[in-house]
Motif scaffolding. Sequence first.
Motif, mmCIF file in Angstrom:
data_model
loop_
_atom_site.group_PDB
_atom_site.id
_atom_site.type_symbol
_atom_site.label_atom_id
_atom_site.label_comp_id
_atom_site.label_asym_id
_atom_site.label_seq_id
_atom_site.Cartn_x
_atom_site.Cartn_y
_atom_site.Cartn_z
ATOM 1 N N LYS A 12 12.773 -23.298 12.997
ATOM 2 C CA LYS A 12 12.212 -24.558 12.490
ATOM 3 C C LYS A 12 13.202 -25.387 11.685
ATOM 4 O O LYS A 12 12.982 -26.586 11.492
ATOM 5 C CB LYS A 12 10.981 -24.268 11.615
ATOM 6 C CG LYS A 12 9.789 -23.752 12.403
ATOM 7 C CD LYS A 12 8.510 -23.847 11.574
ATOM 8 C CE LYS A 12 7.274 -23.583 12.410
ATOM 9 N NZ LYS A 12 6.025 -23.854 11.698
ATOM 10 N N LYS A 13 14.264 -24.760 11.199
ATOM 11 C CA LYS A 13 15.235 -25.469 10.367
ATOM 12 C C LYS A 13 16.635 -25.362 10.966
ATOM 13 O O LYS A 13 17.038 -24.292 11.427
ATOM 14 C CB LYS A 13 15.268 -24.881 8.951
ATOM 15 C CG LYS A 13 13.997 -25.089 8.148
ATOM 16 C CD LYS A 13 13.853 -26.520 7.677
ATOM 17 C CE LYS A 13 12.650 -26.680 6.751
ATOM 18 N NZ LYS A 13 12.454 -28.073 6.325
ATOM 19 N N THR B 294 8.248 -23.416 4.794
ATOM 20 C CA THR B 294 8.623 -23.646 6.197
ATOM 21 C C THR B 294 7.766 -22.810 7.129
ATOM 22 O O THR B 294 7.374 -23.264 8.212
ATOM 23 C CB THR B 294 10.111 -23.311 6.416
ATOM 24 O OG1 THR B 294 10.919 -24.143 5.580
ATOM 25 C CG2 THR B 294 10.512 -23.526 7.875
#
Length: 313
Positions: free
Chosen positions: A108-109, A165
């Motif tokens: 996701k990052k 996150t």
Amino acid sequence: MGEFESYFSYSNLLCQETEEEVSFFETEAEDDENLYLNDKDNDDEYIEKLIQRETSCICDYPITIRNKWPQCARLNAIEWMFKTRTLFGFQIRTAYMSVMYLDRFLSKKSIDDGKLWVIRLLSVACLSLAAKMEERRVPVLSEYPTQDHFENKVVQRMELLVVSTLEWKMSTITPFAYLSYFIHKFYGESKPEGLVSKALHLIVLMIKEINLVDHRSSVIAAAAVLAASSDKRLTRKAMELKMNFISFWGSLEIENVFCCYNMMHEIEMRICKTPKCVVSSNYSSVYHAPENSCAVSNGVGTKRKLTFNDSDQ
């Protein structure tokens, strides 16, 4: 990497306390096999609910990790996590869960190329969070051995970034939750000697080979139990017959287990053909890697202020 620049104060990354040299164990202690053999885990309805939870979590993530560059950094992060879990006496599943957090976060990052200190910081945060979920005794953050001497508040900020996150979904289902069920279903009361320890071994080996976001824990567990029982490889048809009892699994799940099962056998064959000195070197490289290498070191060295001019940023 703007989001990390705004989230962390780089001038405060250096811990002001003096750390002492830490002696690490060279071998990993095995968990008690009884931890993974529990009659209450053999209920079909219970396992079906676990698989449903597992499936809903996987749907939240992309198929592949967005970051392609940190593959060697990821491997070294895993080495650090498992070495540190041995140091503190954590369960194997605690280290495994920390790798799941790592892979989910990286799905996701994005992290800029060469920002290895971020991977090292992320490793500490993920293992610390996993320990808080799984362990009775959790070390304080200053006890985690790192070459960077991150301040506690910096690690805490990364922990907060990880949990936000991951949308606070920290109760991750690992393959270990399914071991008792598959052992009971495949072998009943006559399980082969050493089956549990061999299955654990295969599950740990798979961590380095795959992105855990892409593979369901139940699939990995089933493949490990089958692969651990015999050196003779099953055909696709033979495996399908063995798995007929799982009413809530279809042909796709069986195919995924078969692929994972074959991968485990290939890993074992590759290890058998590799000289022991090379295997040992590969597994210990993280602990002796030079500062400018792609590594997550657990060595406790001199203090180093992290600036944008550092070679590993």
